[in-house]
Design a protein around this motif. Structure first.
Motif, PDB file in Angstrom:
ATOM      1  N   LEU A  54      44.555  46.039  37.492  1.00  0.00           N
ATOM      2  CA  LEU A  54      43.492  46.951  37.096  1.00  0.00           C
ATOM      3  C   LEU A  54      42.118  46.403  37.489  1.00  0.00           C
ATOM      4  O   LEU A  54      41.244  47.162  37.951  1.00  0.00           O
ATOM      5  N   ASP A  55      41.921  45.100  37.335  1.00  0.00           N
ATOM      6  CA  ASP A  55      40.671  44.472  37.777  1.00  0.00           C
ATOM      7  C   ASP A  55      40.454  44.704  39.273  1.00  0.00           C
ATOM      8  O   ASP A  55      39.366  45.098  39.707  1.00  0.00           O
ATOM      9  N   ALA A  56      41.509  44.438  40.050  1.00  0.00           N
ATOM     10  CA  ALA A  56      41.399  44.563  41.506  1.00  0.00           C
ATOM     11  C   ALA A  56      41.204  46.017  41.916  1.00  0.00           C
ATOM     12  O   ALA A  56      40.400  46.319  42.813  1.00  0.00           O
ATOM     13  N   ALA A  57      41.937  46.915  41.288  1.00  0.00           N
ATOM     14  CA  ALA A  57      41.811  48.336  41.627  1.00  0.00           C
ATOM     15  C   ALA A  57      40.406  48.839  41.314  1.00  0.00           C
ATOM     16  O   ALA A  57      39.790  49.546  42.116  1.00  0.00           O
ATOM     17  N   TRP A  58      39.897  48.491  40.151  1.00  0.00           N
ATOM     18  CA  TRP A  58      38.549  48.906  39.765  1.00  0.00           C
ATOM     19  C   TRP A  58      37.520  48.394  40.766  1.00  0.00           C
ATOM     20  O   TRP A  58      36.633  49.140  41.212  1.00  0.00           O
TER      21      TRP A  58
END
Length: 323
Positions: A54-58
Motif C-alpha cells: 500500500l505504501d508503494a502503490a500510494w
C-alpha cells in the motif's frame, strides 16, 4: 470513469489498481507463491507485506484498492493502513461480499472460501465490512456472480442493495466462469426505482481469456465503470510462467511479460481500472510499468494467438492449487 470517486483520480497510474487477494490470507490461487513468500506466512508477516504494498502503490499514484470479505484479513490490514495515513483520503476503497473465508489461516485447508449470495450473508458481511472500513467503504460488490446466482433474481436482496446505495455506497458486482458475458448482460437489466442497480462491474479479462470483452464494452456504454481482475491469469502471464509468444513480445518491447499483458488490457477503451494482484513490491513496480508500455501491431497479432476457449481456460484455473 462514471464512478465519481474513481473519476477524480488523475495520476498517471490511476487506471491501475491494487487487489489484495494475494496478501490478505496465506494461500491463494496463483503460480509462484513459494518465491513470493519464502518465509512463514503469519498474520503479522502478511500485515507488514500488505502495508508495504500500500505504501508503494500510494507513492506511485495508485488510487484504487480492492479487498473482499473472503480475502482473509485484507479489510483489516487495509483499514489499519488508512487510519495511519490520513493524507490518503483520495484512495478509493472497494470490497466484496458473497464469499466467506473458511481457510482458518492454513495453507492446507480443505476449503478456503464458501460462496453464499443470500440476504442473510449480505447483512452479515456488510456489517463486518463496515466495522472495519467504516465510511471509507466506497464500493461494495457482489463477489463472483454467475448466471445461476440467486442474487440476480432475489428482489429482497435488491431492495437491501438499493438501500445501501441510498446511503452513498456505490454498488457493483464481479463475475467469474466461462459465461461472464451472460452474467454481465443479466446484471445490466437490474433496476432500482427505474435506475440501474449497479455502477461498476469487475470481470476476468486477459490475453488468454478475453471472451467477456464485448459485454464489458456494453457495460461501459451503459455507464458502468469496468474493473478488470486477473489480467495476469493467476500468474500464467508473468515471469517464467509466461508463454513464449508473450516473452518474445516483451523482449522486443523492452519490457517484462507482466507489463505487456497488463498494457494489452489497459488499451481496451472500456477498461476503467485494471488490477495488479502483486504480492511483492518488486512485482508491483514491474506491473505499474504497464502504464508506459506499448507494442506495435505485428506484436499485438502475436498476442492474439494466445487466446484459449473459455471452458478450457476456466477448467485450467479451477485446477490450480491453493499455495
Amino acid at each position: 470513469m462514471p464512478f465519481t470517486r474513481l473519476a477524480s483520480a488523475t495520476t498517471p497510474t490511476a487506471h491501475l489498481g491494487l487487489g489484495l487477494a494475494a496478501v490478505g490470507r496465506p494461500a491463494y490461487l496463483t503460480l509462484g507463491r513459494a518465491a513470493e513468500f519464502p518465509d512463514e506466512r503469519t498474520v503479522e508477516a502478511l500485515r507488514e507485506r500488505t502495508h508495504q504494498l500500500l505504501d508503494a502503490a500510494w507513492a506511485q499514484g495508485v488510487r484504487y484498492v480492492d479487498a473482499a470479505r473472503s480475502y482473509g484479513r485484507s479489510e483489516e490490514f487495509l483499514a489499519e493502513w488508512l487510519a495511519a495515513h490520513p493524507e490518503a483520503d483520495d484512495v478509493v476503497v472497494g470490497s466484496k461480499w458473497g464469499y466467506t473465508y473458511t481457510g482458518e489461516w492454513r495453507l492446507d485447508a480443505e476449503v478456503h472460501e464458501v460462496k453464499d449470495h443470500c440476504v442473510d450473508a449480505f447483512d452479515r458481511q456488510l456489517a463486518e465490512s463496515r466495522e472495519l472500513l467504516g465510511d471509507r467503504l466506497d464500493l461494495y460488490q457482489i463477489h463472483s456472480l454467475t448466471p445461476d446466482s440467486p442474487a440476480l433474481t432475489d428482489t429482497a436482496l435488491h431492495a437491501r442493495l438499493a438501500a445501501l446505495a441510498a446511503e452513498g455506497v456505490t454498488l457493483g458486482f464481479s463475475t467469474s466462469g466461462p459465461r461472464q458475458a451472460d452474467t454481465v448482460r443479466a446484471a445490466l437489466e437490474l433496476r432500482a426505482d427505474g435506475e440501474p442497480l449497479f455502477h461498476t462491474v469487475q470481470s476476468t479479462y486477459n490475453l488468454l481469456e478475453p471472451s467477456a470483452g464485448p459485454a464489458l464494452a456494453e457495460a461501459h456504454e451503459a455507464g458502468l465503470t469496468v474493473i478488470v481482475k486477473e489480467a495476469l491469469a493467476n500468474g500464467r502471464l508473468a515471469g517464467e510462467h509466461a508463454p513464449q509468444q508473450l516473452r518474445d513480445v516483451a523482449a522486443a518491447a523492452g519490457a517484462t511479460p507482466d507489463a505487456v499483458a497488463l498494457a494489452a488490457v489497459l488499451r481496451a477503451p472500456w477498461a476503467g481500472v485494471v488490477l495488479s494482484g502483486a504480492a511483492t513490491v518488486a512485482e508491483l513496480h514491474a506491473n505499474l510499468l504497464a502504464a508506459a508500455t506499448d507494442v506495435d501491431e505485428p506484436q499485438r497479432a502475436l498476442l492474439e494467438g494466445l487466446v484459449e476457449e473459455p471452458e478450457a481456460y476456466w477448467r485450467h484455473r479451477s485446477g490450480l492449487p491453493w499455495s
